[in-house]
Design a protein around this motif. Structure first.
Motif, PDB file in Angstrom:
ATOM      1  N   ILE A 365       0.837  -1.199   0.000  1.00 51.31           N
ATOM      2  CA  ILE A 365       0.000   0.000   0.000  1.00 51.31           C
ATOM      3  C   ILE A 365       0.873   1.251   0.000  1.00 51.31           C
ATOM      4  O   ILE A 365       0.575   2.232  -0.696  1.00 51.31           O
ATOM      5  CB  ILE A 365      -0.952  -0.006   1.214  1.00 51.31           C
ATOM      6  N   ALA A 366       1.968   1.221   0.771  1.00 46.40           N
ATOM      7  CA  ALA A 366       2.877   2.369   0.807  1.00 46.40           C
ATOM      8  C   ALA A 366       3.459   2.634  -0.576  1.00 46.40           C
ATOM      9  O   ALA A 366       3.593   3.790  -1.007  1.00 46.40           O
ATOM     10  CB  ALA A 366       4.004   2.126   1.815  1.00 46.40           C
ATOM     11  N   ALA A 367       3.805   1.579  -1.299  1.00 43.28           N
ATOM     12  CA  ALA A 367       4.345   1.745  -2.650  1.00 43.28           C
ATOM     13  C   ALA A 367       3.285   2.281  -3.603  1.00 43.28           C
ATOM     14  O   ALA A 367       3.576   3.104  -4.477  1.00 43.28           O
ATOM     15  CB  ALA A 367       4.893   0.416  -3.157  1.00 43.28           C
ATOM     16  N   LEU A 368       2.044   1.828  -3.447  1.00 45.82           N
ATOM     17  CA  LEU A 368       0.959   2.321  -4.294  1.00 45.82           C
ATOM     18  C   LEU A 368       0.729   3.812  -4.086  1.00 45.82           C
ATOM     19  O   LEU A 368       0.423   4.550  -5.027  1.00 45.82           O
ATOM     20  CB  LEU A 368      -0.333   1.552  -3.998  1.00 45.82           C
ATOM     21  N   LEU A 369       0.885   4.267  -2.839  1.00 47.50           N
ATOM     22  CA  LEU A 369       0.614   5.667  -2.499  1.00 47.50           C
ATOM     23  C   LEU A 369       1.834   6.572  -2.655  1.00 47.50           C
ATOM     24  O   LEU A 369       1.704   7.795  -2.629  1.00 47.50           O
ATOM     25  CB  LEU A 369       0.098   5.772  -1.063  1.00 47.50           C
ATOM     26  N   GLY A 370       3.026   5.975  -2.768  1.00 47.34           N
ATOM     27  CA  GLY A 370       4.228   6.797  -2.875  1.00 47.34           C
ATOM     28  C   GLY A 370       4.681   7.354  -1.548  1.00 47.34           C
ATOM     29  O   GLY A 370       5.338   8.391  -1.505  1.00 47.34           O
ATOM     30  N   HIS A 371       4.342   6.673  -0.432  1.00 48.33           N
ATOM     31  CA  HIS A 371       4.812   7.122   0.872  1.00 48.33           C
ATOM     32  C   HIS A 371       6.320   6.972   0.950  1.00 48.33           C
ATOM     33  O   HIS A 371       6.916   6.115   0.295  1.00 48.33           O
ATOM     34  CB  HIS A 371       4.169   6.301   1.994  1.00 48.33           C
ATOM     35  N   ALA A 372       6.948   7.816   1.783  1.00 52.09           N
ATOM     36  CA  ALA A 372       8.404   7.822   1.885  1.00 52.09           C
ATOM     37  C   ALA A 372       8.950   6.445   2.227  1.00 52.09           C
ATOM     38  O   ALA A 372       9.979   6.022   1.715  1.00 52.09           O
ATOM     39  CB  ALA A 372       8.843   8.834   2.946  1.00 52.09           C
ATOM     40  N   ALA A 373       8.242   5.698   3.091  1.00 51.51           N
ATOM     41  CA  ALA A 373       8.745   4.400   3.524  1.00 51.51           C
ATOM     42  C   ALA A 373       8.674   3.354   2.421  1.00 51.51           C
ATOM     43  O   ALA A 373       9.401   2.376   2.424  1.00 51.51           O
ATOM     44  CB  ALA A 373       7.953   3.917   4.746  1.00 51.51           C
ATOM     45  N   GLY A 374       7.791   3.555   1.447  1.00 57.69           N
ATOM     46  CA  GLY A 374       7.635   2.532   0.424  1.00 57.69           C
ATOM     47  C   GLY A 374       7.676   3.069  -0.982  1.00 57.69           C
ATOM     48  O   GLY A 374       7.284   2.389  -1.918  1.00 57.69           O
ATOM     49  N   THR A 375       8.131   4.306  -1.152  1.00 61.86           N
ATOM     50  CA  THR A 375       8.113   4.911  -2.473  1.00 61.86           C
ATOM     51  C   THR A 375       9.076   4.209  -3.425  1.00 61.86           C
ATOM     52  O   THR A 375      10.120   3.718  -3.030  1.00 61.86           O
ATOM     53  CB  THR A 375       8.449   6.413  -2.402  1.00 61.86           C
ATOM     54  N   VAL A 376       8.700   4.153  -4.687  1.00 63.18           N
ATOM     55  CA  VAL A 376       9.547   3.561  -5.714  1.00 63.18           C
ATOM     56  C   VAL A 376      10.122   4.707  -6.530  1.00 63.18           C
ATOM     57  O   VAL A 376       9.384   5.482  -7.122  1.00 63.18           O
ATOM     58  CB  VAL A 376       8.727   2.628  -6.634  1.00 63.18           C
ATOM     59  N   THR A 377      11.439   4.851  -6.530  1.00 63.67           N
ATOM     60  CA  THR A 377      12.032   6.000  -7.214  1.00 63.67           C
ATOM     61  C   THR A 377      12.164   5.754  -8.702  1.00 63.67           C
ATOM     62  O   THR A 377      12.570   4.684  -9.134  1.00 63.67           O
ATOM     63  CB  THR A 377      13.424   6.309  -6.636  1.00 63.67           C
ATOM     64  N   SER A 378      11.847   6.759  -9.492  1.00 62.77           N
ATOM     65  CA  SER A 378      11.873   6.633 -10.949  1.00 62.77           C
ATOM     66  C   SER A 378      13.288   6.555 -11.486  1.00 62.77           C
ATOM     67  O   SER A 378      13.503   6.160 -12.622  1.00 62.77           O
ATOM     68  CB  SER A 378      11.151   7.824 -11.579  1.00 62.77           C
ATOM     69  N   ARG A 379      14.279   6.940 -10.681  1.00 60.75           N
ATOM     70  CA  ARG A 379      15.656   6.959 -11.171  1.00 60.75           C
ATOM     71  C   ARG A 379      16.142   5.552 -11.502  1.00 60.75           C
ATOM     72  O   ARG A 379      16.924   5.341 -12.414  1.00 60.75           O
ATOM     73  CB  ARG A 379      16.560   7.595 -10.118  1.00 60.75           C
ATOM     74  N   TYR A 380      15.689   4.546 -10.715  1.00 61.85           N
ATOM     75  CA  TYR A 380      16.237   3.217 -10.875  1.00 61.85           C
ATOM     76  C   TYR A 380      15.264   2.202 -11.478  1.00 61.85           C
ATOM     77  O   TYR A 380      15.700   1.181 -11.998  1.00 61.85           O
ATOM     78  CB  TYR A 380      16.707   2.686  -9.517  1.00 61.85           C
ATOM     79  N   VAL A 381      13.967   2.444 -11.366  1.00 64.40           N
ATOM     80  CA  VAL A 381      12.998   1.433 -11.768  1.00 64.40           C
ATOM     81  C   VAL A 381      12.483   1.703 -13.171  1.00 64.40           C
ATOM     82  O   VAL A 381      11.979   2.780 -13.457  1.00 64.40           O
ATOM     83  CB  VAL A 381      11.811   1.402 -10.771  1.00 64.40           C
ATOM     84  N   HIS A 382      12.608   0.717 -14.042  1.00 64.53           N
ATOM     85  CA  HIS A 382      12.101   0.850 -15.405  1.00 64.53           C
ATOM     86  C   HIS A 382      10.901  -0.066 -15.625  1.00 64.53           C
ATOM     87  O   HIS A 382       9.982   0.266 -16.356  1.00 64.53           O
ATOM     88  CB  HIS A 382      13.203   0.529 -16.414  1.00 64.53           C
ATOM     89  N   HIS A 383      10.900  -1.232 -15.004  1.00 64.16           N
ATOM     90  CA  HIS A 383       9.782  -2.160 -15.118  1.00 64.16           C
ATOM     91  C   HIS A 383       9.303  -2.492 -13.709  1.00 64.16           C
ATOM     92  O   HIS A 383      10.041  -3.067 -12.910  1.00 64.16           O
ATOM     93  CB  HIS A 383      10.198  -3.424 -15.847  1.00 64.16           C
ATOM     94  N   LEU A 384       8.072  -2.125 -13.408  1.00 67.46           N
ATOM     95  CA  LEU A 384       7.554  -2.338 -12.069  1.00 67.46           C
ATOM     96  C   LEU A 384       7.339  -3.819 -11.783  1.00 67.46           C
ATOM     97  O   LEU A 384       7.077  -4.616 -12.674  1.00 67.46           O
ATOM     98  CB  LEU A 384       6.213  -1.610 -11.907  1.00 67.46           C
ATOM     99  N   ASP A 385       7.442  -4.148 -10.523  1.00 71.91           N
ATOM    100  CA  ASP A 385       7.143  -5.491 -10.065  1.00 71.91           C
ATOM    101  C   ASP A 385       5.711  -5.837 -10.466  1.00 71.91           C
ATOM    102  O   ASP A 385       4.777  -5.055 -10.272  1.00 71.91           O
ATOM    103  CB  ASP A 385       7.301  -5.516  -8.535  1.00 71.91           C
ATOM    104  N   SER A 386       5.529  -7.013 -11.013  1.00 70.31           N
ATOM    105  CA  SER A 386       4.201  -7.434 -11.461  1.00 70.31           C
ATOM    106  C   SER A 386       3.209  -7.478 -10.310  1.00 70.31           C
ATOM    107  O   SER A 386       2.000  -7.299 -10.512  1.00 70.31           O
ATOM    108  CB  SER A 386       4.283  -8.807 -12.133  1.00 70.31           C
ATOM    109  N   VAL A 387       3.705  -7.700  -9.086  1.00 72.48           N
ATOM    110  CA  VAL A 387       2.816  -7.733  -7.912  1.00 72.48           C
ATOM    111  C   VAL A 387       2.185  -6.355  -7.705  1.00 72.48           C
ATOM    112  O   VAL A 387       0.984  -6.240  -7.425  1.00 72.48           O
ATOM    113  CB  VAL A 387       3.594  -8.166  -6.656  1.00 72.48           C
ATOM    114  N   LEU A 388       2.981  -5.278  -7.846  1.00 71.12           N
ATOM    115  CA  LEU A 388       2.456  -3.930  -7.651  1.00 71.12           C
ATOM    116  C   LEU A 388       1.460  -3.571  -8.747  1.00 71.12           C
ATOM    117  O   LEU A 388       0.425  -2.946  -8.490  1.00 71.12           O
ATOM    118  CB  LEU A 388       3.601  -2.913  -7.621  1.00 71.12           C
ATOM    119  N   VAL A 389       1.776  -3.950  -9.970  1.00 67.58           N
ATOM    120  CA  VAL A 389       0.865  -3.664 -11.078  1.00 67.58           C
ATOM    121  C   VAL A 389      -0.460  -4.398 -10.867  1.00 67.58           C
ATOM    122  O   VAL A 389      -1.542  -3.828 -11.048  1.00 67.58           O
ATOM    123  CB  VAL A 389       1.502  -4.074 -12.419  1.00 67.58           C
ATOM    124  N   ALA A 390      -0.369  -5.652 -10.461  1.00 69.79           N
ATOM    125  CA  ALA A 390      -1.590  -6.430 -10.208  1.00 69.79           C
ATOM    126  C   ALA A 390      -2.379  -5.837  -9.055  1.00 69.79           C
ATOM    127  O   ALA A 390      -3.623  -5.795  -9.085  1.00 69.79           O
ATOM    128  CB  ALA A 390      -1.216  -7.884  -9.906  1.00 69.79           C
TER     129      ALA A 390
END
Length: 408
Positions: A365-390
């Motif tokens: 949920i933190a990753a979905l919302l972009g909270h500091a504790a779970g945010t996914v930074t655009s600098r390093y991620v090009h293909h999101l984890d399929s779990v998050l997309v699902a």
């Protein structure tokens, strides 16, 4: 030379070979502090700190040292003047100094970043509405824990609450009190006083240890039936020619869990349909990637792109700016629902709650919302984890299903 200096067990000094009297302390902790050493008109030796390495460069420190030396040639005593000035500094003046330092990027906010312009705007408002009226005339050196405690009580009780005209047509400034306002403003005041400690104005922070009211989080969420009312309100508004920016903006708020500013300023360049995410360049937590359900991209495909405008929701009056009236548009839609206390934050919290109802973990949920504790930074991620997309797909589909049930 300064960067390469290896800290020792005891503090030592490096002197500048070009400017006599200009030096830098190398502390055992690794901190490096510039200073200038001089004699005043009476022959008394003085040593005055200039600034910390990293916050200012060596060349900036050297220029400040030269300026200080120039003052001594004119018979002035910079160190004495600084001490005198600090001892008579008022809270109002300290606040001005704090904001000026923050504007130069010298005050760090969350995650060690300089404070954003939006944060500074809020800070200025809290200082003007609460801090200066209650403590502005008091000398910083005289502020006690009892003063901080009374300040918190006064703000919580609404002593600084106000509703006044700004001088502009149909424009007002509404200042509210309450426990939440008191807690957040006391937090800012504590930060300002910490700045005073680091700047040598006071030795200890009087706000440390003073109990603040619990900053109650807004826990309002939409039930499935209330989502249905929101969906019905949007359909009615569409049939009565509500503008596209509002309809699309409110739908995007509901289906993404994004903050209202993130949707209002969303650019087409940040929309990554292939990766099924929004690659936001500048958010409260910095750059981040937000997984988004397929329905979000179906919605985006229906929005008319304005030539020459980078924003998904362009200004209604034309041009290349974003639509700045989304908060007012959301308020119109909410009024149609007949629901109370529904804000953009309510939609964000409802999105998170829906994800929780579906059994997703806090980290997801933190990753979905972009909270500091779970945010996914655009600098390093090009293909999101399929779990998050699902996960984003399931949350979006659930919310859409709720919104489609109006009238049932």
């Amino acid at each position: 030379m300064v960067d390469a200096a290896v800290p020792r067990e005891r503090q030592f000094t490096l002197w500048c070979s070009e400017l006599p009297g200009f030096g830098v302390y190398i502390h055992p902790t690794g901190r490096r502090t510039y200073f200038v050493d001089y004699r005043n008109a009476d022959g008394v030796r003085r040593r005055m700190t200039i600034g910390r390495h990293g916050k200012i460069t060596t060349e900036e420190a050297r220029r400040l040292a030269i300026a200080t030396m120039g003052e001594t040639v004119r018979g002035e005593d910079p160190a004495l003047e600084r001490a005198t000035r600090r001892s008579s500094l008022t809270v109002s003046e300290l606040c001005d100094n704090y904001i000026a330092a923050a504007e130069r990027g010298l005050i760090m906010g969350k995650r060690g970043r300089a404070k954003k312009a939006t944060t500074l705007y809020v800070d200025r408002g809290r200082i003007a509405a609460h801090v200066k009226p209650l403590l502005g005339k008091k000398l910083v050196r005289d502020v006690s824990k009892a003063d901080i405690a009374k300040f918190i009580r006064d703000v919580a009780a609404g002593k600084t609450a106000a509703d006044r005209k700004t001088g502009k047509a149909r424009s007002r400034i509404i200042v509210e009190g309450g426990a939440g306002t008191a807690a957040r403003t006391a937090g800012l005041l504590g930060g300002i006083l910490s700045y005073a400690v680091s700047d040598g104005v006071i030795d200890t922070n009087p706000a440390t240890g003073v109990k603040r009211p619990a900053d109650k989080r807004r826990e309002r969420r939409l039930t499935p039936a209330e989502y249905g009312k929101l969906g019905e309100a949007l359909r009615q508004a569409a049939s009565e020619t509500e503008i596209e920016q509002v309809l699309a903006g409110v739908n995007l708020l509901a289906l993404t869990g994004c903050r209202i500013g993130e949707i209002a300023k969303l650019k087409w360049s940040e929309v990554d349909e292939a990766g099924q995410c929004l690659r936001l360049e500048d958010t409260k937590e910095g750059a981040s990637v937000r997984p988004a359900g397929r329905a979000v991209f179906d919605l985006l495909a229906t929005i008319t792109r304005r030539p020459g405008c980078p924003y998904v929701l362009p200004a209604a009056r034309g041009g290349s700016e974003f639509y700045g009236a989304l908060p007012a548009g959301l308020a119109r839609i909410v009024k149609r629902t007949g629901l109370s206390s529904v804000t953009a934050h309510t939609l964000r919290h409802s999105y998170a709650s829906t994800a929780g109802d579906l059994g997703f973990s806090e980290s997801t949920i933190a990753a979905l919302l972009g909270h500091a504790a779970g945010t996914v930074t655009s600098r390093y991620v090009h293909h999101l984890d399929s779990v998050l997309v699902a996960a984003a797909d399931r949350v979006t589909d659930a919310i859409l299903a709720h919104m489609a049930r109006a009238g049932e």
